[in-house]
Design a protein around this motif. Structure first.
Motif, mmCIF file in Angstrom:
data_model
loop_
_atom_site.group_PDB
_atom_site.id
_atom_site.type_symbol
_atom_site.label_atom_id
_atom_site.label_comp_id
_atom_site.label_asym_id
_atom_site.label_seq_id
_atom_site.Cartn_x
_atom_site.Cartn_y
_atom_site.Cartn_z
ATOM 1 N N ALA A 189 73.321 31.190 18.569
ATOM 2 C CA ALA A 189 73.135 31.546 20.112
ATOM 3 C C ALA A 189 74.174 30.724 20.601
ATOM 4 C CB ALA A 189 71.840 31.188 20.427
ATOM 5 N N VAL A 190 74.971 31.472 21.696
ATOM 6 C CA VAL A 190 75.768 30.560 22.439
ATOM 7 C C VAL A 190 75.239 29.907 23.710
ATOM 8 C CG1 VAL A 190 78.024 30.529 23.484
ATOM 9 C CG2 VAL A 190 77.731 31.858 21.311
ATOM 10 N N TYR A 191 75.445 28.916 23.999
ATOM 11 C CA TYR A 191 75.111 28.186 25.054
ATOM 12 C C TYR A 191 76.053 27.090 25.655
ATOM 13 C CZ TYR A 191 70.954 30.413 27.094
ATOM 14 O OH TYR A 191 70.125 31.309 27.529
ATOM 15 N N ASN A 192 76.849 26.773 24.590
ATOM 16 C CA ASN A 192 78.253 25.921 24.887
ATOM 17 C C ASN A 192 79.361 26.351 24.784
ATOM 18 O OD1 ASN A 192 80.230 23.907 24.904
ATOM 19 N ND2 ASN A 192 78.843 22.541 23.769
ATOM 20 N N HIS A 193 79.907 27.255 25.663
ATOM 21 C CA HIS A 193 80.906 28.125 25.421
ATOM 22 C C HIS A 193 82.291 27.523 25.001
ATOM 23 C CE1 HIS A 193 81.898 27.237 29.722
ATOM 24 N NE2 HIS A 193 83.010 27.316 29.306
ATOM 25 N N GLN A 194 82.414 26.402 25.331
ATOM 26 C CA GLN A 194 83.664 25.587 25.034
ATOM 27 C C GLN A 194 83.810 25.391 23.569
ATOM 28 O OE1 GLN A 194 85.983 24.922 27.323
ATOM 29 N NE2 GLN A 194 87.214 24.666 25.545
ATOM 30 N N ALA A 195 82.661 24.952 22.955
ATOM 31 C CA ALA A 195 82.480 24.611 21.484
ATOM 32 C C ALA A 195 82.894 25.979 20.783
ATOM 33 C CB ALA A 195 81.233 24.234 21.010
ATOM 34 N N THR A 196 82.259 27.016 21.139
ATOM 35 C CA THR A 196 82.730 28.346 20.629
ATOM 36 C C THR A 196 84.292 28.642 20.919
ATOM 37 O OG1 THR A 196 80.233 29.218 20.920
ATOM 38 C CG2 THR A 196 82.181 30.912 20.525
ATOM 39 N N ALA A 256 66.700 34.473 34.973
ATOM 40 C CA ALA A 256 67.910 35.077 35.737
ATOM 41 C C ALA A 256 69.208 34.012 35.633
ATOM 42 C CB ALA A 256 67.697 35.587 37.393
ATOM 43 N N GLU A 257 68.915 32.742 35.911
ATOM 44 C CA GLU A 257 69.985 31.934 35.874
ATOM 45 C C GLU A 257 70.576 31.546 34.582
ATOM 46 O OE1 GLU A 257 72.365 29.134 37.771
ATOM 47 O OE2 GLU A 257 70.868 30.544 38.773
ATOM 48 N N SER A 258 69.684 31.932 33.384
ATOM 49 C CA SER A 258 70.321 31.914 32.126
ATOM 50 C C SER A 258 71.015 33.132 31.704
ATOM 51 C CB SER A 258 69.028 31.662 31.045
ATOM 52 O OG SER A 258 68.291 32.985 30.770
ATOM 53 N N ILE A 259 70.750 34.204 32.304
ATOM 54 C CA ILE A 259 71.436 35.527 32.171
ATOM 55 C C ILE A 259 73.026 35.185 32.966
ATOM 56 C CG2 ILE A 259 71.862 37.942 33.026
ATOM 57 C CD1 ILE A 259 68.808 38.170 32.445
ATOM 58 N N LYS A 260 72.939 34.677 34.014
ATOM 59 C CA LYS A 260 74.223 34.507 34.582
ATOM 60 C C LYS A 260 75.314 33.315 33.729
ATOM 61 C CE LYS A 260 74.204 32.937 39.027
ATOM 62 N NZ LYS A 260 73.580 32.393 40.073
ATOM 63 N N ILE A 261 74.425 32.495 33.147
ATOM 64 C CA ILE A 261 75.068 31.561 32.413
ATOM 65 C C ILE A 261 75.759 32.094 31.243
ATOM 66 C CG2 ILE A 261 74.780 29.567 30.961
ATOM 67 C CD1 ILE A 261 72.728 28.270 33.175
ATOM 68 N N CYS A 262 74.931 33.040 30.414
ATOM 69 C CA CYS A 262 75.230 33.751 29.416
ATOM 70 C C CYS A 262 76.846 34.622 29.669
ATOM 71 C CB CYS A 262 74.316 34.608 28.747
ATOM 72 S SG CYS A 262 73.166 33.621 27.770
ATOM 73 N N ASN A 264 78.517 34.156 31.956
ATOM 74 C CA ASN A 264 79.861 33.401 32.312
ATOM 75 C C ASN A 264 80.520 32.735 31.050
ATOM 76 O OD1 ASN A 264 80.869 30.171 32.909
ATOM 77 N ND2 ASN A 264 81.725 31.652 34.381
ATOM 78 N N ALA A 265 79.483 32.594 30.065
ATOM 79 C CA ALA A 265 80.090 32.007 28.699
ATOM 80 C C ALA A 265 81.110 33.004 28.005
ATOM 81 C CB ALA A 265 78.905 31.636 27.767
ATOM 82 N N LEU A 266 80.329 34.134 28.178
ATOM 83 C CA LEU A 266 81.157 35.451 27.433
ATOM 84 C C LEU A 266 82.547 35.507 27.919
ATOM 85 C CD1 LEU A 266 81.228 37.686 25.295
ATOM 86 C CD2 LEU A 266 79.944 39.165 27.080
ATOM 87 N N GLU A 267 82.540 35.635 29.223
ATOM 88 C CA GLU A 267 83.905 35.757 29.875
ATOM 89 C C GLU A 267 84.617 34.703 29.541
ATOM 90 O OE1 GLU A 267 82.171 38.126 34.182
ATOM 91 O OE2 GLU A 267 82.656 35.838 34.086
ATOM 92 N N GLN A 268 84.391 33.402 29.300
ATOM 93 C CA GLN A 268 85.109 32.474 28.862
ATOM 94 C C GLN A 268 85.714 32.387 27.490
ATOM 95 O OE1 GLN A 268 85.985 29.804 30.896
ATOM 96 N NE2 GLN A 268 85.151 30.971 32.672
ATOM 97 N N ILE A 269 84.873 33.005 26.795
ATOM 98 C CA ILE A 269 85.068 33.095 25.200
ATOM 99 C C ILE A 269 86.096 34.486 25.031
ATOM 100 C CG2 ILE A 269 84.091 33.844 23.075
ATOM 101 C CD1 ILE A 269 81.625 32.227 24.105
ATOM 102 N N ILE A 270 85.798 35.408 25.710
ATOM 103 C CA ILE A 270 86.566 36.634 25.591
ATOM 104 C C ILE A 270 88.241 36.430 26.109
ATOM 105 C CG2 ILE A 270 87.526 38.798 26.930
ATOM 106 C CD1 ILE A 270 84.281 39.305 27.276
ATOM 107 N N GLU A 271 88.385 35.404 27.097
ATOM 108 C CA GLU A 271 89.603 34.787 27.524
ATOM 109 C C GLU A 271 90.579 34.328 26.456
ATOM 110 O OE1 GLU A 271 91.107 36.008 30.414
ATOM 111 O OE2 GLU A 271 89.155 37.027 30.933
ATOM 112 N N THR A 272 89.765 33.671 25.633
ATOM 113 C CA THR A 272 90.442 32.781 24.588
ATOM 114 C C THR A 272 90.470 33.915 23.348
ATOM 115 O OG1 THR A 272 89.308 30.688 25.067
ATOM 116 C CG2 THR A 272 90.088 31.051 22.778
#
Length: 318
Positions: A189-196, A256-262, A264-272
């Motif tokens: 499970a991803v909560y640290n998007h930078q590591a991924t 709801a906050e955790s959904i927003k975080i997820c 944002n994390a996906l968007e950051q990973i997609i850009e990579t």
């Protein structure tokens, strides 16, 4: 008959989308199994899903000194739960299998039963949670045993970005697993998007240097609505940066906050990932049986699937 998912995984222009499920505890009676599977599949009726993922839950207490936040309970055979969900939904099911506790011969028997009796075509093999204890079948030997098996399983592996953040070699593990027959990977499970993102970048660049195509990475996301769930996530080894923890726990609506975080994390990973040619997929799970978190996982699925579909459509125009 070959896996229905294998061809979908080969198309880099599309996402693949899954809902994760844990088999009910082993004491659950047939009547309850029917009810639980019915509720799960009813939640999926309005969703476009490519399939489900069924986990093989292990105790894992040898991996960490801290006590388990939720008690470990034996579950039904993941193969039987996969068969039940497949029969009721018509959807393919990826079944996890922890391999360390049995011999190569016993694992071969397990594989043959999985194919012949349970209709399992898609597998993810998992090694021992720690180097301690009696490991009868290390993961590399399990891959060799599977390669010698007569059945044509669609094989995947696990990838852990947190391990890459510490050791810096997870991309090499992926390449070794690919050489052993893995055609896709499912993340923790991803909560640290930078590591991924760091892992995916290193993996894609190493593939390019070696003249190989990157395999598909299915990113796992889960909602988090309480301090107890957060404690369990960290016990499982999921990396949650301090600022992210505080955002969730201090929010008026933590789920709801955790959904927003997820998102944002996906968007950051997609850009990579997409510019580097790494095909992606999604696996959404709820780590608890709390109705609020299960409902939130369905909301999360809809949002993240729409996000990835849009980015893929935009990528196709370039």
């Amino acid at each position: 008959m070959k896996s229905q998912l294998a061809d979908k995984f080969q198309d880099p222009g599309r996402g693949v989308y899954f809902i994760g499920s844990t088999p009910p505890k082993s004491t659950t009676q047939e009547e309850q199994l029917i009810e639980i599977s019915g509720k799960l599949l009813a939640r999926l009726e309005d969703l476009e899903v490519d399939g489900l993922i069924v986990y093989d839950i292990q105790d894992e207490s040898s991996r960490i000194d801290k006590p388990r936040p939720f008690p470990f309970m034996e579950t039904h055979d993941p193969r039987a739960w996969s068969q039940r969900l497949n029969s009721a939904s018509g959807k393919p099911v990826i079944t996890y299998k922890s391999v360390s506790s049995r011999s190569s011969e016993a694992f071969t028997a397990w594989l043959n039963e999985a194919w012949n009796e349970y209709g399992i075509k898609d597998l993810v093999l998992v090694g021992s949670p720690s180097s301690q204890g009696d490991i009868k079948l290390p993961l590399p030997k399990a891959y060799n045993t599977l390669a010698d098996n007569e059945h044509d399983f669609n094989l995947g592996g696990v990838t852990i970005a947190e391990r890459h953040a510490v050791k810096g070699d997870e991309h090499l593990r992926l390449l070794k697993k690919s050489a052993s027959g893995c055609d896709f990977f499912v993340s923790q499970a991803v909560y640290n998007h930078q590591a991924t993102a760091d892992l995916i970048s290193r993996y894609a660049r190493t593939c390019r240097d070696r003249g190989e195509k990157p395999k598909r990475i299915i990113l796992t996301f889960t909602p988090c609505g309480s301090a107890k769930t957060l404690e369990f996530m960290e016990w499982l080894g999921i990396s949650v940066p301090d600022a992210t923890k505080h955002r969730i726990l201090d929010a008026e609506a933590p789920l709801a906050e955790s959904i927003k975080i997820c998102r944002n994390a996906l968007e950051q990973i997609i850009e990579t990932a997409l510019p580097l040619g790494v095909p992606l997929g999604l696996n959404i799970e709820s780590l608890t049986n709390r109705k609020e978190e299960i409902d939130a996982s369905i909301q999360l699925y809809k949002l993240l699937k729409a996000t990835l579909d849009l980015k893929l459509a935009e990528q196709a125009l370039i």
